[in-house]
Write an enzyme that holds these catalytic residues in place. Structure first.
Site, mmCIF file in Angstrom:
data_model
loop_
_atom_site.group_PDB
_atom_site.id
_atom_site.type_symbol
_atom_site.label_atom_id
_atom_site.label_comp_id
_atom_site.label_asym_id
_atom_site.label_seq_id
_atom_site.Cartn_x
_atom_site.Cartn_y
_atom_site.Cartn_z
ATOM 1 N N CYS A 155 5.104 11.970 33.600
ATOM 2 C CA CYS A 155 4.978 11.234 33.567
ATOM 3 C C CYS A 155 4.095 10.640 34.926
ATOM 4 C CB CYS A 155 5.128 9.320 33.255
ATOM 5 S SG CYS A 155 4.586 8.097 33.259
ATOM 6 N N HIS A 156 3.190 10.147 35.280
ATOM 7 C CA HIS A 156 2.491 9.405 37.316
ATOM 8 C C HIS A 156 3.688 8.647 37.654
ATOM 9 C CE1 HIS A 156 -1.210 9.151 39.442
ATOM 10 N NE2 HIS A 156 -0.200 8.660 39.537
ATOM 11 N N THR A 157 4.687 7.854 36.225
ATOM 12 C CA THR A 157 5.524 7.399 37.247
ATOM 13 C C THR A 157 6.599 7.877 37.886
ATOM 14 O OG1 THR A 157 4.762 5.914 35.597
ATOM 15 C CG2 THR A 157 6.823 4.991 36.515
ATOM 16 N N HIS A 211 11.852 10.695 32.377
ATOM 17 C CA HIS A 211 11.720 9.424 31.166
ATOM 18 C C HIS A 211 11.052 9.393 30.532
ATOM 19 C CE1 HIS A 211 8.361 8.500 34.119
ATOM 20 N NE2 HIS A 211 8.565 7.758 32.171
ATOM 21 N N CYS A 215 16.427 -9.870 24.511
ATOM 22 C CA CYS A 215 16.833 -9.124 23.628
ATOM 23 C C CYS A 215 16.646 -10.150 21.747
ATOM 24 C CB CYS A 215 17.523 -8.194 22.987
ATOM 25 S SG CYS A 215 18.067 -6.791 23.794
ATOM 26 N N CYS A 250 15.074 -5.848 27.844
ATOM 27 C CA CYS A 250 16.465 -5.915 27.310
ATOM 28 C C CYS A 250 17.081 -5.699 28.879
ATOM 29 C CB CYS A 250 17.104 -4.537 26.572
ATOM 30 S SG CYS A 250 18.655 -4.691 26.878
ATOM 31 N N ARG A 256 20.113 -3.644 33.291
ATOM 32 C CA ARG A 256 18.545 -2.913 34.074
ATOM 33 C C ARG A 256 19.054 -2.744 35.531
ATOM 34 N NH1 ARG A 256 15.466 -1.692 36.947
ATOM 35 N NH2 ARG A 256 13.840 -2.292 37.048
ATOM 36 N N ARG A 266 -1.194 15.613 29.859
ATOM 37 C CA ARG A 266 0.398 15.829 29.392
ATOM 38 C C ARG A 266 0.636 16.964 29.286
ATOM 39 N NH1 ARG A 266 1.393 11.062 31.222
ATOM 40 N NH2 ARG A 266 2.669 10.024 30.522
HETATM 41 P P1 NAD Z 1 -2.572 9.999 34.608
HETATM 42 O O1 NAD Z 1 -2.264 10.698 36.536
HETATM 43 O O2 NAD Z 1 -2.591 10.846 33.691
HETATM 44 O O3 NAD Z 1 -4.006 9.244 34.714
HETATM 45 C C1 NAD Z 1 -4.481 8.504 35.345
HETATM 46 C C2 NAD Z 1 -6.030 8.475 35.211
HETATM 47 O O4 NAD Z 1 -6.759 7.489 36.001
HETATM 48 C C3 NAD Z 1 -6.568 9.508 35.955
HETATM 49 O O5 NAD Z 1 -7.870 10.209 34.972
HETATM 50 C C4 NAD Z 1 -7.336 9.363 37.236
HETATM 51 O O6 NAD Z 1 -8.621 10.788 36.888
HETATM 52 C C5 NAD Z 1 -7.999 8.735 36.334
HETATM 53 N N1 NAD Z 1 -7.988 7.465 37.842
HETATM 54 C C6 NAD Z 1 -7.065 7.524 39.013
HETATM 55 N N2 NAD Z 1 -8.319 6.369 39.830
HETATM 56 C C7 NAD Z 1 -8.938 5.780 39.669
HETATM 57 C C8 NAD Z 1 -10.342 5.223 39.390
HETATM 58 N N3 NAD Z 1 -10.556 4.932 40.861
HETATM 59 N N4 NAD Z 1 -11.035 4.929 38.759
HETATM 60 C C9 NAD Z 1 -11.173 4.961 37.128
HETATM 61 N N5 NAD Z 1 -10.006 6.098 37.031
HETATM 62 C C10 NAD Z 1 -8.765 6.658 37.644
HETATM 63 O O7 NAD Z 1 -1.391 8.458 34.746
HETATM 64 P P2 NAD Z 1 -0.975 8.137 33.319
HETATM 65 O O8 NAD Z 1 0.473 9.110 32.910
HETATM 66 O O9 NAD Z 1 -1.508 8.135 32.416
HETATM 67 O O10 NAD Z 1 -0.040 6.717 34.111
HETATM 68 C C11 NAD Z 1 -0.986 6.208 34.603
HETATM 69 C C12 NAD Z 1 -0.640 4.233 35.240
HETATM 70 O O11 NAD Z 1 0.164 3.550 33.994
HETATM 71 C C13 NAD Z 1 -0.069 4.444 36.156
HETATM 72 O O12 NAD Z 1 0.894 4.076 37.310
HETATM 73 C C14 NAD Z 1 1.269 5.229 35.831
HETATM 74 O O13 NAD Z 1 2.822 4.753 36.818
HETATM 75 C C15 NAD Z 1 1.759 3.776 34.682
HETATM 76 N N6 NAD Z 1 2.499 3.493 33.463
HETATM 77 C C16 NAD Z 1 2.522 2.666 33.482
HETATM 78 C C17 NAD Z 1 3.921 2.525 32.495
HETATM 79 C C18 NAD Z 1 4.271 1.121 31.718
HETATM 80 O O14 NAD Z 1 5.248 1.246 31.192
HETATM 81 N N7 NAD Z 1 3.902 -0.591 32.196
HETATM 82 C C19 NAD Z 1 4.697 3.281 31.524
HETATM 83 C C20 NAD Z 1 3.832 4.444 31.327
HETATM 84 C C21 NAD Z 1 3.307 4.796 33.034
HETATM 85 N N1 AHE Z 2 10.386 0.499 39.941
HETATM 86 C C1 AHE Z 2 9.255 0.312 40.011
HETATM 87 C C2 AHE Z 2 8.671 -0.285 38.868
HETATM 88 C C3 AHE Z 2 8.161 0.446 37.492
HETATM 89 C C4 AHE Z 2 7.761 -0.046 36.127
HETATM 90 O O1 AHE Z 2 7.084 -1.150 36.358
HETATM 91 N N2 AHE Z 2 8.151 0.942 35.386
HETATM 92 C C5 AHE Z 2 7.895 0.569 34.544
HETATM 93 C C6 AHE Z 2 8.210 2.035 33.367
HETATM 94 S S1 AHE Z 2 6.476 2.361 34.386
HETATM 95 C C7 AHE Z 2 6.981 4.182 32.972
HETATM 96 O O2 AHE Z 2 6.229 5.259 33.569
HETATM 97 C C8 AHE Z 2 8.611 -0.865 33.604
HETATM 98 O O3 AHE Z 2 9.075 -0.280 32.777
HETATM 99 N N3 AHE Z 2 8.785 -1.665 34.354
HETATM 100 C C9 AHE Z 2 9.849 -2.457 33.645
HETATM 101 C C10 AHE Z 2 11.493 -2.760 34.602
HETATM 102 O O4 AHE Z 2 12.033 -3.417 34.457
HETATM 103 O O5 AHE Z 2 11.409 -1.846 35.409
HETATM 104 C C11 AHE Z 2 8.832 -0.457 41.093
HETATM 105 O O6 AHE Z 2 7.568 -0.669 41.741
HETATM 106 O O7 AHE Z 2 9.096 -1.525 41.709
HETATM 107 ZN ZN ZN Z 3 5.862 6.803 32.022
HETATM 108 ZN ZN ZN Z 4 18.907 -6.574 25.401
#
Ligand code: NAD
Ligand code: AHE
Ligand code: ZN
Ligand code: ZN
Length: 369
Positions: A40-42, A62, A98, A106, A110, A364
């Site tokens: 994953c990108h994260t 993860h 929860c 949850c 954490r 992916r």
């Molecule tokens: P990825 O690298 O697969 O996809 C990112 C996409 O964004 C690519 O297609 C890229 O071309 C595009 N992009 C980059 N810069 C851009 C711009 N300026 N304008 C338009 N498009 C642009 O990444 P991913 O695995 O899909 O993850 C995406 C984001 O979501 C990351 O920041 C990741 O950390 C986050 N994420 C968050 C959660 C959550 O629970 N909140 C879960 C998973 C991933």
């Molecule tokens: N440690 C990072 C936070 C990253 C973050 O926001 N993680 C998401 C999941 S990304 C999965 O690809 C998340 O679940 N956040 C809630 C939490 O409790 O972490 C930072 O930037 O500090």
């Molecule tokens: Zn992820």
């Molecule tokens: Zn809980």
């Protein structure tokens, strides 16, 4: 026991695959043989050093799926042989979060999870006598890992590990953000910024709930064909837009998006995603993770006039409850995972998997052990 893992020794350096020592599960813990894990990108973000919770050395990863090998004292809901998906958002079903039924976040473990530790404050991993940190409570870039019982979703045994591992993050995050967080209604107009591993699942979720226009925004033209296959109706490449992107999106949606999603982690796009929403009711959901020090901004007037800015972690899904259902959706052909897994590789090639992501060549990548 000994196992193989890709170790992140230092920020900004490639992962190193080597043998590590893994202690058995303690009370409330479970030993899992990881069969497959997505990239994953994260993981890339944390490896880069931009994550304030990035601690090194660590075993990242993860988005896994595997089999329970051994359970620690007191574990009641799992036994050896069960198929599981590790959860970076656990579900204890007894903490205030929860019990509130208002969030999936949850908080039972954490604090230690964020420190790269098991709930008792120690690590099960070491390498040549040096402790190695866990990551997000999952550490799926190891062939074997120890995970708290509350952070494992039990899934059906006929689901293929090399596909359903993606439900451990990307699939659930994208589809869940649509159905559990934003609660998009049929007929809505939706704008999705970023058509990667997360954004394409937002698109597929929007199609599932019967959205009308589904507009995808990405700088990578190669993303258009895949996104159309998953339900995107209009593609916008910001490089091809003359003038203001927000104005263009407002026009395309006939007044603004009912729902928008930021799936990149870019604070400029987060602002555009909010501001392309419809006056009075548009809801923008931040999914992308932005680096430490980054901040979002907009004119408060944008919110005064009825737009709402919200965020989503793990798609708002309650892992032990919702993940087995999402696995069923996949097995029943209701969601498409196979086409999004563009590359599989052995653990030894994991750095090449991240290179493919960086070059925008993979959606992916999945490591199969
Ligand atoms: P990825 O690298 O697969 O996809 C990112 C996409 O964004 C690519 O297609 C890229 O071309 C595009 N992009 C980059 N810069 C851009 C711009 N300026 N304008 C338009 N498009 C642009 O990444 P991913 O695995 O899909 O993850 C995406 C984001 O979501 C990351 O920041 C990741 O950390 C986050 N994420 C968050 C959660 C959550 O629970 N909140 C879960 C998973 C991933
Ligand atoms: N440690 C990072 C936070 C990253 C973050 O926001 N993680 C998401 C999941 S990304 C999965 O690809 C998340 O679940 N956040 C809630 C939490 O409790 O972490 C930072 O930037 O500090
Ligand atoms: Zn992820
Ligand atoms: Zn809980």
């Amino acid at each position: 026991m000994k196992t193989r893992a890709a170790i992140a020794w230092e920020a900004g350096k490639p992962l190193v695959v080597e043998e590590v020592d893994l202690e058995g599960p303690r009370e409330g813990e479970v030993l899992v043989e990881v069969k497959a894990t997505g990239l994953c990108h994260t993981d890339k973000y944390t490896l880069s050093g931009a994550d304030p919770e990035g601690i090194f050395p660590a075993i990242l990863g993860h988005e896994g799926a595997g089999v329970v090998l051994e359970v620690g004292a007191g574990v009641k809901t799992l036994r050896p042989g069960d198929h599981v998906i590790p959860l970076y958002t656990p579900e204890c079903r007894e903490c205030d979060y929860c019990l509130s039924q208002k969030t999936n976040l949850c908080q039972k473990i954490r604090i230690t999870q964020g420190r790269g530790q098991m709930p008792d404050g120690t690590s099960r991993f070491s390498c040549r006598g040096k402790p190695i940190h866990h990551y997000m409570g999952t550490s799926t870039f190891a062939n074997h890992t120890v995970v708290p019982e509350i952070a494992l979703a039990k899934i059906r045994p006929d689901a293929p590990f090399d596909k359903v591992c993606y439900i451990g993050c990307g699939v659930t995050t994208g589809i869940g953000a649509v159905i559990y967080t934003a609660k998009v209604e049929p007929g809505s107009n939706v704008v999705v910024f970023g058509l990667g591993g997360i954004g394409l699942n937002v698109i597929q979720g929007a199609r599932m709930v019967g959205a009308d226009k589904i507009i995808g925004v990405d700088l990578n033209p190669a993303r258009e064909a895949m996104a159309r296959k998953f339900g995107m109706t209009h593609f916008v490449n910001p490089k091809d837009v003359q003038g203001d992107l927000v104005a263009h999106l407002v026009e395309l949606t006939g007044g603004g998006a009912d729902y928008s999603f930021e799936c990149v982690g870019n604070t400029t796009l987060m602002r555009q995603a909010l501001e392309c929403c419809h006056k009075g009711w548009g809801v923008s959901t931040i999914i992308g993770v932005a680096a430490a020090g980054q901040e979002i901004s907009t004119r408060p007037f944008q919110l005064v006039t009825g737009r709402r800015w919200i965020g989503s972690a793990f798609g708002g899904a309650r892992g032990r409850t919702d993940v087995p259902k999402i696995v069923d959706w996949y097995m029943d052909g209701k969601i498409n995972i196979d086409d999004l897994i563009t590359h599989t590789m052995p653990l030894e090639k994991i750095n090449e998997g991240f290179d493919l992501m960086t070059r925008g060549e993979s959606i992916r990548g999945v490591v199969v052990y």
